[in-house]
Each structure stands twice: as structure tokens, then as C-alpha cells.
Design an enzyme around this catalytic site. Structure first.
Site, PDB file in Angstrom:
ATOM      1  N   LYS A  86       0.794  -1.223   0.000  1.00  0.00           N
ATOM      2  CA  LYS A  86       0.000   0.000   0.000  1.00  0.00           C
ATOM      3  C   LYS A  86       0.835   1.286   0.000  1.00  0.00           C
ATOM      4  CE  LYS A  86      -4.433  -1.401   0.529  1.00  0.00           C
ATOM      5  NZ  LYS A  86      -5.628  -0.867  -0.160  1.00  0.00           N
ATOM      6  N   ASP A 112      -8.574  -0.536   6.704  1.00  0.00           N
ATOM      7  CA  ASP A 112      -8.699  -1.871   7.289  1.00  0.00           C
ATOM      8  C   ASP A 112      -7.341  -2.372   7.762  1.00  0.00           C
ATOM      9  OD1 ASP A 112     -11.385  -2.804   7.335  1.00  0.00           O
ATOM     10  OD2 ASP A 112     -11.379  -2.896   5.156  1.00  0.00           O
TER      11      ASP A 112
END
Length: 390
Positions: A71, A116
Site C-alpha cells: 500500500k 482496514d
């Protein structure tokens, strides 16, 4: 809805697009981040034997720039472009310390996002590198190891009573003069930063192209893409469904959060009510990103929702090949196991053009970001892919 039965939908007319170059300066930007190096492209012979193909390639993102997930590539690029839009143009810089000095006149400044797990930690790491504050909103059911890892980056962690989508809505309200929301999903009036996140992931596929070329290997026949809100899947489609490319793409998500599949069936974006409680926590999303939607809905060949047990099976299979992959990281392989083993596999192989000489590609998007959960599933403690986790 039966949450334990796989669901499959074929796109009868998947599209291809013209050549899409990387965003200007993307490769040079990532190369200037601390510790940048391409992540490994690993062969997974045990997976290849089970799936009946010559090769399964695994892009191993369990250690990307010192974090156990991919990410940071999207979060860092989106953060830079957001800062540049508000405070730029910047003077030429070679290190993040030099960029950080140009931001000091604008402090205090806070980066905000919902997560998340992995995206939030990446945004928090970018804030730490640049000397900024970070506020990360998380759903109440997120694994404690992931919460602790974000806090260890120096971020303020705000627990939201509700789902990831509830956290997204709360984060959206925090836009302000001294705060920048760095989200990987979009909403009306907020599209540019999520678009930059999609752009940022292109570095993964540029690396894969180079690694396969060195090995004398052709591009994979089929690529599995985790879907979630769709940012990674959109980047996969942009690369592998461009004009002249021959790869097919399978999109994978949990049966407990099938927001892309439901949206495809509805013919437009819909929200899937929770609880979204798959072990594939990074894919527990109730609504696709409108920025990713055109690419995902039109460019993917097959949309597949898989039960959690397939993810567990994929984690164990990757571990046999020495690859540490968390629940969301193994989702792509989980999709291939669902498609290419058991009843109906020959028809599916034929539809996707697979033979015994084919090569498949999965992106293992994370390492053991929940070490306790990983050990419970795989039966052994992860010895790597747990950067900063305990």
C-alpha cells in the site's frame, strides 16, 4: 446470502484500452523513497502443480519499503501529489528530508484516512517520513496487531464503531485547512487522490515486466487481482488490459463482502450491507470506488467471490513454497484454486485459454500483518513479512 459458497460471473465483453503510460515522475518518485528496491517475483511450484500449469508467479509484497504490504506505493504517491497541489510547486529535491523542509512553513499539518490496516499504516509512515501528523480511522473489529502497528508509526488511531465504510464516511468529514484526507476510495467531489493511489500501484507491474524479461519469460496468461474497493484491481486492468497485451484478469473478493460482484450484477455501483467479517480484512469493503469502477467493471474477465476457507488454503499452499502471505495477500491464489480445481475446472480453463504450459500471476499484497491469525491458519509462526508487528 450464502456467505460460504463461491460465486462466479463472466464478463462477456471485457474491454482493452490504449497505451497508458505511468504518471509523470512516478518511477523517479518511488526510487527516492527510503530503501526502495523492487520486491521479489517468486516461483510457486507447489501452487503450479495443484493448479495444473507450468508456472505460478507470485509478486511478494511482504516487505515493501520496510512495511509488510504494497500500500505504501499508492499512499506515498497520492500524498505527494496532494501536498504538491496544495503547497507546490516544490523546489527540486532528492530526499524526503529535503521535501520535508519545504513543508515546515505549513505546519501543523495532518494526514487523515480510513483503513482496514495496510493503507492506514502506509499513510502514517508517509506522515512520519515528512514530519507530519497522522489520524487514522479504523473499524472496531480490526485485528489488534494492525492497530498497534499504525500507532507505532506515531499516528493517532481513532476507532470507529461500525464498518470500514463507516470509517470512510467519518474520515471524509475531517477535510480541512490543516488536514489532508488520503483515501484509496472515492466519493462525489473527491476523486483525484484515489486516482493517484491507482497510479501509484503501477510501479508493481513495471517491476514485474522487468523481472520477467530478465528471466526470458512472457507475460502471464492470467492475472488474479484482489478487488476490495478496486484500486489495485484498476491498476491491474490498466496494465494487463492495455492495447497489445494478451493477459486475462480475474477479480477476487470475499463472499462476505462482494461489493464489486453485486455492483456488476446490478449494472452500477451499489452498497453491500455488513457485517463484512471475512478474514480477508483488507477486502472487507461495502462499496467499490467510483474512480476504480470503470476499469474494474469493464476490464476484468471473471468476477469471483470466494469463501474464507479458500484464503486459508492459499496461505498454506504459499507457505509450502516459502512465501509468507496474509489473508488478503493470498486472496488472488484463493481465486485460482476456486476456478481451477474441482467441478467445472476444465470449462473454466478453456474459457481463460489455459493449458499445462501456461503461467499465472498473483500479487501477494501483504505478509503476516496479523501474526497470531497467520500462525493459527498456517500452523507455524511467520519468520518474515511482519515488519514492525508483534
Amino acid at each position: 446470502m450464502n456467505t460460504e459458497r463461491a460465486r462466479l460471473y463472466w464478463n462477456e465483453h471485457p474491454q482493452r484500452w490504449g497505451e497508458l503510460p505511468d504518471a509523470d515522475g512516478l518511477g523517479a518518485f518511488h526510487a527516492r523513497l527510503p530503501g526502495y528496491a523492487p520486491t521479489p517475483l517468486r516461483a510457486a511450484p507447489s501452487a503450479a502443480r495443484q493448479l495444473g500449469v507450468r508456472q505460478v508467479w507470485v509478486k511478494d509484497e511482504s516487505d515493501r519499503l520496510g512495511l509488510p504490504a504494497y500500500k505504501i506505493l499508492g499512499a506515498s504517491w497520492a500524498t505527494y501529489r496532494a501536498l504538491e497541489a496544495r503547497f507546490g510547486p516544490f523546489q527540486p529535491w532528492c530526499t524526503l528530508e529535503e521535501l520535508s523542509r519545504q513543508l515546515r512553513a505549513h505546519l501543523p499539518l495532518e494526514l487523515v484516512c480510513a483503513t482496514d490496516g495496510n493503507h492506514g499504516r502506509a499513510v502514517a509512515r508517509m506522515a512520519r517520513w515528512l514530519g507530519l501528523n497522522a489520524r487514522i480511522l479504523v473499524p472496531a473489529d480490526m485485528a489488534s496487531a494492525r492497530v498497534d502497528a499504525i500507532a507505532q508509526e506515531g499516528a493517532t488511531v481513532q476507532v470507529v464503531r461500525g464498518t470500514y465504510d463507516d470509517a470512510v464516511m467519518q474520515a471524509a468529514r475531517l477535510v480541512g485547512e490543516r488536514s489532508l484526507v488520503i483515501s484509496d476510495t472515492a466519493w462525489e467531489g473527491y476523486e483525484q487522490i484515489p486516482r493517484c493511489v491507482v497510479e501509484g500501484y503501477a510501479t508493481i507491474f513495471r517491476e514485474i515486466d522487468g523481472q520477467l524479461a530478465v528471466l526470458g519469460e512472457a507475460p502471464p496468461e492470467v492475472v488474479a487481482a484482489q478487488m476490495g474497493v478496486g484500486a489495485l484491481a484498476a491498476s491491474v486492468v490498466r496494465h494487463y488490459r492495455r492495447a497489445g497485451a494478451s493477459s486475462r484478469v480475474v477479480g477476487v473478493e470475499p463472499t462476505r463482502a462482494p461489493c464489486v460482484l453485486e455492483s456488476v450484477l446490478a449494472g452500477g455501483l451499489v452498497s453491500v450491507p455488513g457485517p463484512h467479517d471475512s478474514i480477508m480484512a483488507g477486502l472487507n469493503c461495502g462499496r467499490p470506488s467510483p474512480v476504480a469502477w470503470p476499469w474494474v467493471s469493464q476490464g476484468i474477465d471473471a468476477f469471483l467471490a470466494v469463501p474464507d476457507e479458500r484464503a486459508r488454503e492459499a496461505m498454506r499452499l504459499l507457505a509450502r513454497d516459502g512465501i509468507v502471505s496474509g489473508e488478503s495477500g493470498a486472496a488472488g491464489l484463493a481465486g485460482f484454486i476456486e476456478l481451477f480445481t474441482g467441478a467445472g475446472r476444465e470449462e473454466r480453463r478453456e474459457r481463460l485459454g489455459l493449458t499445462a504450459d501456461s503461467a499465472l500471476l498473483v500479487i501477494s499484497t501483504e505478509g503476516a500483518t496479523d501474526p497470531v491469525g497467520y500462525a493459527r491458519v498456517v500452523g507455524q509462526v511467520a519468520t518474515r513479512g511482519t515488519q514492525g508487528l508483534s
